[in-house]
Design a protein around this motif. Structure first.
Motif, PDB file in Angstrom:
ATOM      1  N   SER B  10       0.674  -1.315  -0.002  1.00  0.00           N
ATOM      2  CA  SER B  10      -0.004   0.440  -0.210  1.00  0.00           C
ATOM      3  C   SER B  10       1.054   1.440   0.038  1.00  0.00           C
ATOM      4  O   SER B  10       1.913   1.210   0.449  1.00  0.00           O
ATOM      5  CB  SER B  10      -0.776   0.275   0.937  1.00  0.00           C
ATOM      6  OG  SER B  10      -0.241   0.254   2.221  1.00  0.00           O
ATOM      7  N   ILE B  11       0.055   1.862  -0.514  1.00  0.00           N
ATOM      8  CA  ILE B  11       0.846   3.394  -0.944  1.00  0.00           C
ATOM      9  C   ILE B  11       0.282   4.423   0.433  1.00  0.00           C
ATOM     10  O   ILE B  11      -0.794   4.778   0.584  1.00  0.00           O
ATOM     11  CB  ILE B  11       0.959   4.100  -2.588  1.00  0.00           C
ATOM     12  CG1 ILE B  11       1.958   2.941  -3.172  1.00  0.00           C
ATOM     13  CG2 ILE B  11       1.605   5.615  -1.890  1.00  0.00           C
ATOM     14  CD1 ILE B  11       1.399   3.074  -4.207  1.00  0.00           C
ATOM     15  N   LEU B  21      -4.586   8.919   3.578  1.00  0.00           N
ATOM     16  CA  LEU B  21      -4.936   8.290   2.200  1.00  0.00           C
ATOM     17  C   LEU B  21      -4.334   7.368   1.977  1.00  0.00           C
ATOM     18  O   LEU B  21      -3.480   7.764   2.617  1.00  0.00           O
ATOM     19  CB  LEU B  21      -5.107   9.329   1.391  1.00  0.00           C
ATOM     20  CG  LEU B  21      -6.654   9.946   1.176  1.00  0.00           C
ATOM     21  CD1 LEU B  21      -5.462  10.925   0.083  1.00  0.00           C
ATOM     22  CD2 LEU B  21      -7.361   9.741   0.832  1.00  0.00           C
ATOM     23  N   GLY B  22      -4.180   6.137   1.799  1.00  0.00           N
ATOM     24  CA  GLY B  22      -3.619   5.610   1.356  1.00  0.00           C
ATOM     25  C   GLY B  22      -4.607   4.594   0.312  1.00  0.00           C
ATOM     26  O   GLY B  22      -5.996   4.284   0.185  1.00  0.00           O
ATOM     27  N   HIS B  23      -3.572   3.583  -0.509  1.00  0.00           N
ATOM     28  CA  HIS B  23      -4.298   3.084  -1.558  1.00  0.00           C
ATOM     29  C   HIS B  23      -3.350   1.591  -1.802  1.00  0.00           C
ATOM     30  O   HIS B  23      -2.359   1.658  -1.929  1.00  0.00           O
ATOM     31  CB  HIS B  23      -4.311   3.521  -2.292  1.00  0.00           C
ATOM     32  CG  HIS B  23      -3.148   3.940  -4.585  1.00  0.00           C
ATOM     33  ND1 HIS B  23      -3.218   2.787  -4.793  1.00  0.00           N
ATOM     34  CD2 HIS B  23      -2.833   4.549  -4.731  1.00  0.00           C
ATOM     35  CE1 HIS B  23      -1.829   3.452  -4.668  1.00  0.00           C
ATOM     36  NE2 HIS B  23      -1.919   4.306  -5.207  1.00  0.00           N
ATOM     37  N   SER B  24      -4.522   0.885  -1.878  1.00  0.00           N
ATOM     38  CA  SER B  24      -3.722  -1.172  -2.305  1.00  0.00           C
ATOM     39  C   SER B  24      -2.937  -0.661  -3.116  1.00  0.00           C
ATOM     40  O   SER B  24      -3.028   0.130  -5.023  1.00  0.00           O
ATOM     41  CB  SER B  24      -4.699  -1.700  -2.005  1.00  0.00           C
ATOM     42  OG  SER B  24      -5.428  -1.433  -3.075  1.00  0.00           O
ATOM     43  N   PHE B  25      -2.027  -1.529  -3.462  1.00  0.00           N
ATOM     44  CA  PHE B  25      -1.056  -1.600  -4.710  1.00  0.00           C
ATOM     45  C   PHE B  25      -0.893  -3.187  -5.309  1.00  0.00           C
ATOM     46  O   PHE B  25      -0.334  -3.987  -4.250  1.00  0.00           O
ATOM     47  CB  PHE B  25       0.528  -1.522  -4.627  1.00  0.00           C
ATOM     48  CG  PHE B  25       1.531  -1.188  -6.199  1.00  0.00           C
ATOM     49  CD1 PHE B  25       1.161   0.172  -6.758  1.00  0.00           C
ATOM     50  CD2 PHE B  25       1.626  -2.576  -6.592  1.00  0.00           C
ATOM     51  CE1 PHE B  25       1.925  -0.110  -7.860  1.00  0.00           C
ATOM     52  CE2 PHE B  25       3.123  -2.609  -7.265  1.00  0.00           C
ATOM     53  CZ  PHE B  25       2.809  -1.102  -8.403  1.00  0.00           C
ATOM     54  N   GLN B  26      -1.516  -3.765  -6.033  1.00  0.00           N
ATOM     55  CA  GLN B  26      -2.034  -5.170  -5.892  1.00  0.00           C
ATOM     56  C   GLN B  26      -0.812  -6.305  -6.254  1.00  0.00           C
ATOM     57  O   GLN B  26      -0.870  -7.720  -6.206  1.00  0.00           O
ATOM     58  CB  GLN B  26      -3.266  -5.576  -7.170  1.00  0.00           C
ATOM     59  CG  GLN B  26      -4.805  -4.727  -6.967  1.00  0.00           C
ATOM     60  CD  GLN B  26      -5.475  -5.233  -4.641  1.00  0.00           C
ATOM     61  OE1 GLN B  26      -4.907  -6.302  -4.895  1.00  0.00           O
ATOM     62  NE2 GLN B  26      -5.602  -4.553  -4.748  1.00  0.00           N
ATOM     63  N   SER B  97       4.742  -3.510   7.094  1.00  0.00           N
ATOM     64  CA  SER B  97       4.315  -4.206   8.010  1.00  0.00           C
ATOM     65  C   SER B  97       4.054  -4.196   7.879  1.00  0.00           C
ATOM     66  O   SER B  97       2.443  -5.082   8.488  1.00  0.00           O
ATOM     67  CB  SER B  97       5.209  -3.291   8.892  1.00  0.00           C
ATOM     68  OG  SER B  97       4.643  -2.091   9.477  1.00  0.00           O
ATOM     69  N   ALA B  98       2.981  -3.637   7.765  1.00  0.00           N
ATOM     70  CA  ALA B  98       0.880  -3.162   7.146  1.00  0.00           C
ATOM     71  C   ALA B  98       0.745  -4.546   7.059  1.00  0.00           C
ATOM     72  O   ALA B  98      -0.456  -5.496   7.575  1.00  0.00           O
ATOM     73  CB  ALA B  98       0.368  -1.724   7.071  1.00  0.00           C
ATOM     74  N   ALA B  99       1.137  -4.789   5.669  1.00  0.00           N
ATOM     75  CA  ALA B  99       0.536  -5.936   4.807  1.00  0.00           C
ATOM     76  C   ALA B  99       0.900  -7.250   5.705  1.00  0.00           C
ATOM     77  O   ALA B  99      -0.353  -8.072   6.168  1.00  0.00           O
ATOM     78  CB  ALA B  99       1.275  -6.181   3.608  1.00  0.00           C
TER      79      ALA B  99
END
Lengths: 307, 307
Positions: B10-11, B21-26, B97-99
């Protein structure tokens, strides 16, 4: 040839969007009648209504200067006589100078051989507003002209976007019988903001806009809180905390200062509007301040020809 | 009984939304396999992949601590053995670390008698992330768990909202072969922001979110610019300006630092993605920095069971 335009009052900042958000308030506004005259130039025939001690010299009057800039920039071979009917109290923080400028432009525009786009009209209204505020602030001009909740990004060529508001939401305005000078209200603001408050305010404006787009009243309620400007300015408005607490404890989604004040606005659902209004008026009464109050929808209806 | 979960990278911040804000990066992510064991508690069997020098002590590992907090708070009478497969480079600013924490919780959740809601899982993942970052930051956890572009408002009981992204938009990530410490990247930030920058940033995040909701790529382009954090942090990333200019001059809608860096992301339309990626890699090459690059959609797909 004559045309009369109505431009609604507007609430600048909308708590979380200092200098970038604003929304129209339909229940009050200014009217300007423009009459085509042979001589290029602008004269102001009369000013009536809530405020009459405004300059009749077109170059010093917001509506006059806005229309004069049209005459000059468009190189018109005719001019306008304007009659201004103020419905918005002076120095109330309700965008009165913006509304006069917008109404003037919209009325004059109706008399042009080739009418202008809304963004072109915005630019001329801005030139009028500049006379009153000393700077180009678009956050009252844009909502008065376009209507509804409006975001403006950029200054020289502002990008204007209307943000939908859940249709059950109403705005309550309470205007205490006092005058605040916009320049003073601006000059008391600190030149810096703590990073933690920036994060908080950023979260709030993001939540507010997202809540509006998704119709999430709970998110609007959690987000409609100004942590940057209101804490500094509230001291200028006697009774502010009583008014705000009155609004919130009677169901308001949020309550803050309209523009630079002293008018206070609250958002609430339709069924709470009268109770919120009464509580806000009672809040001002605790400091022996008389006030006027109005309730409006947040419909996306901007300035318009009415005659 | 075992389950394997994938949680996307994620960004954080997404340029204009520092900490919100954040967004996933698949295209990259971490996988965690959870196996139910008889003894309440959590052990970590193995860590494989891009980073293997992470603590095997569950209390010091983000995935371990996240799942351990589930075991404890839910008073489970069984435990988990975790196997962690890191796909996200350490210290890259890609929410590794979040993932891991999210993947651990999602995998363990699949083995519970009564699965938790996403918001409940979020709380447990946050407890894991706290081990790594030293504070509760939800702006990587929420997008990794929920997927897509995500706004989080509030800290203790964060409100999570997914914001739609125009489907033609892609994200390009370029990760230089260097490591930045998140705490250091945070410590260089000024504790205050000028009011004029606050207004500018507020306009940008408002324009960005509004552009996303309305599918207005031009507004996204004008708004996707961080005027507060990026100017301070870019000095930590050699070649930043070359990478950014390369992205923008090849069609990117915006380009900034992913989280605390050093990875740089750009948003662009699908047809420009490869050109933008190549220009960004070339930008790092100007300072003799090798890099890895990926392209991803912005689909709202979060962490999920894959086995």
């Amino acid at each position: 040839m004559a045309a009369t335009a109505f431009a609604p009052a507007s609430i600048g900042n909308v708590a979380v969007g200092f200098d970038v958000l604003g929304h129209s308030f339909q229940s009050i506004g200014d009217r300007v009648t423009a009459r085509r005259v042979a001589t290029p130039g602008v004269t102001i025939g009369a000013i009536t209504g809530t405020t009459v001690d405004l300059p009749l010299d077109a170059e010093k009057n917001t509506a006059g200067m806005a229309v004069l800039s049209m005459v000059r920039d468009l190189k018109l071979d005719f001019g306008f006589e304007l009659t201004i009917e103020k419905g918005i109290p002076l120095g109330s923080g309700l965008g009165g100078s913006a509304a006069s400028a917008v109404a003037g432009v919209v009325a004059a525009n109706a008399l042009l051989p080739k009418p202008l786009t809304l963004l072109e009209q915005l630019q001329f209204a801005l030139k009028g507003e500049q006379v009153a505020s000393g700077s180009r602030h678009v956050d009252n001009i844009a909502p008065s002209l376009f209507g509804g909740l409006v975001l403006t990004v950029g200054i020289d060529n502002p990008n204007v976007k209307q943000i939908p508001v859940p249709p059950t939401v109403r705005c309550v305005l309470v205007h205490p019988h006092m005058v605040l000078n916009t320049r003073e209200a601006r000059s008391i603001l600190s030149k810096t903001v703590s990073l933690s408050d920036v994060i908080w305010q950023t979260a709030n404006i993001s939540g507010f806009i997202t809540g509006c787009f998704t119709g999430d009243l709970q998110l609007i309620r959690e987000s409609l809180e100004d942590v940057v400007i209101e804490p500094q300015r509230q001291v200028l408005i006697p009774g502010f905390q009583a008014v705000k607490q009155g609004a919130l404890s009677n169901g308001a989604l949020g309550c803050s200062i309209s523009g630079a004040g002293p008018t206070i606005f609250a958002w609430c659902e339709q069924q709470h509007a009268e109770r919120v209004r009464d509580a806000m008026v009672a809040g001002f009464a605790t400091v022996k301040m008389a006030s006027d109050a109005w309730i409006s929808t947040l419909d996306a209806v901007g300035a318009r020809i009415v005659d």
